[in-house]
Motif scaffolding. Structure first.
Motif, mmCIF file in Angstrom:
data_model
loop_
_atom_site.group_PDB
_atom_site.id
_atom_site.type_symbol
_atom_site.label_atom_id
_atom_site.label_comp_id
_atom_site.label_asym_id
_atom_site.label_seq_id
_atom_site.Cartn_x
_atom_site.Cartn_y
_atom_site.Cartn_z
ATOM 1 N N VAL A 253 -15.125 -7.361 -1.657
ATOM 2 C CA VAL A 253 -15.197 -6.168 -2.508
ATOM 3 C C VAL A 253 -14.634 -4.999 -1.705
ATOM 4 O O VAL A 253 -15.168 -4.647 -0.649
ATOM 5 C CB VAL A 253 -16.650 -5.865 -2.938
ATOM 6 C CG1 VAL A 253 -16.708 -4.588 -3.752
ATOM 7 C CG2 VAL A 253 -17.242 -7.040 -3.690
ATOM 8 N N PHE A 254 -13.557 -4.408 -2.193
ATOM 9 C CA PHE A 254 -13.005 -3.226 -1.549
ATOM 10 C C PHE A 254 -13.651 -1.999 -2.168
ATOM 11 O O PHE A 254 -13.653 -1.841 -3.386
ATOM 12 C CB PHE A 254 -11.482 -3.172 -1.743
ATOM 13 C CG PHE A 254 -10.767 -4.216 -0.926
ATOM 14 C CD1 PHE A 254 -10.371 -3.929 0.363
ATOM 15 C CD2 PHE A 254 -10.522 -5.481 -1.436
ATOM 16 C CE1 PHE A 254 -9.727 -4.887 1.138
ATOM 17 C CE2 PHE A 254 -9.887 -6.439 -0.683
ATOM 18 C CZ PHE A 254 -9.480 -6.141 0.609
ATOM 19 N N GLU A 255 -14.221 -1.158 -1.300
ATOM 20 C CA GLU A 255 -14.877 0.058 -1.768
ATOM 21 C C GLU A 255 -14.944 1.059 -0.635
ATOM 22 O O GLU A 255 -14.741 0.712 0.527
ATOM 23 C CB GLU A 255 -16.282 -0.243 -2.303
ATOM 24 C CG GLU A 255 -17.218 -0.834 -1.273
ATOM 25 C CD GLU A 255 -18.549 -1.290 -1.844
ATOM 26 O OE1 GLU A 255 -18.655 -1.488 -3.052
ATOM 27 O OE2 GLU A 255 -19.480 -1.458 -1.052
ATOM 28 N N ASP A 256 -15.231 2.308 -0.957
ATOM 29 C CA ASP A 256 -15.373 3.331 0.070
ATOM 30 C C ASP A 256 -16.575 3.021 0.945
ATOM 31 O O ASP A 256 -17.583 2.479 0.479
ATOM 32 C CB ASP A 256 -15.553 4.719 -0.560
ATOM 33 C CG ASP A 256 -14.278 5.219 -1.224
ATOM 34 O OD1 ASP A 256 -13.185 4.756 -0.823
ATOM 35 O OD2 ASP A 256 -14.379 6.064 -2.121
ATOM 36 N N LEU A 257 -16.460 3.384 2.196
ATOM 37 C CA LEU A 257 -17.551 3.182 3.139
ATOM 38 C C LEU A 257 -18.697 4.109 2.779
ATOM 39 O O LEU A 257 -18.514 5.314 2.622
ATOM 40 C CB LEU A 257 -17.050 3.494 4.557
ATOM 41 C CG LEU A 257 -18.008 3.244 5.693
ATOM 42 C CD1 LEU A 257 -18.297 1.749 5.828
ATOM 43 C CD2 LEU A 257 -17.415 3.775 6.986
ATOM 44 N N PRO A 258 -19.919 3.588 2.625
ATOM 45 C CA PRO A 258 -21.068 4.450 2.319
ATOM 46 C C PRO A 258 -21.328 5.401 3.480
ATOM 47 O O PRO A 258 -20.996 5.116 4.632
ATOM 48 C CB PRO A 258 -22.233 3.468 2.164
ATOM 49 C CG PRO A 258 -21.613 2.130 1.989
ATOM 50 C CD PRO A 258 -20.288 2.174 2.663
ATOM 51 N N PRO A 259 -21.943 6.547 3.196
ATOM 52 C CA PRO A 259 -22.246 7.487 4.275
ATOM 53 C C PRO A 259 -23.243 6.888 5.254
ATOM 54 O O PRO A 259 -24.056 6.049 4.894
ATOM 55 C CB PRO A 259 -22.831 8.701 3.553
ATOM 56 C CG PRO A 259 -23.265 8.197 2.229
ATOM 57 C CD PRO A 259 -22.413 7.009 1.905
#
Length: 104
Positions: A6-12
């Protein structure tokens, strides 16, 4: 079996700063207020523990003591307690580099 990616933004980053960081920040403030003066900053029961703290302080491994080289730290024994002494020396100047550091 196929891998599911799953490609997604890195969580904070959600980890809060540990209490030790707050303690180190307070120590640094006090050392900077009195540059070049030695202060006992920690006491340990084991020499290796105290030596580790002194090393981490000198090398800037502990974030509050960065950049590396702005603090000196030494281990001394008082009775059966192993103490870490440190002082703020600030950035090295050309004159200080030529003279070398104090050997304690």
């Amino acid at each position: 079996m196929t891998s599911h990616v799953v490609f997604e933004d890195l969580p904070p980053f959600s980890r809060t700063a540990p209490a030790a960081n707050v303690r180190h920040t307070e120590i640094v403030k006090q050392l900077k207020a009195r540059p070049n003066e030695w202060a006992r900053i920690q006491e340990r029961d084991k020499p290796g523990d105290a030596a580790g703290v002194a090393y981490q302080t000198r090398k800037g491994i502990l974030a509050a003591f960065r950049p590396a080289g702005h603090f000196e730290a030494k281990l001394r024994t008082l009775g059966e307690t192993f103490c870490v002494y440190a002082r703020y020396v600030g950035p090295a100047t050309d004159d200080a580099a030529l003279l070398g550091s104090e050997n304690l």
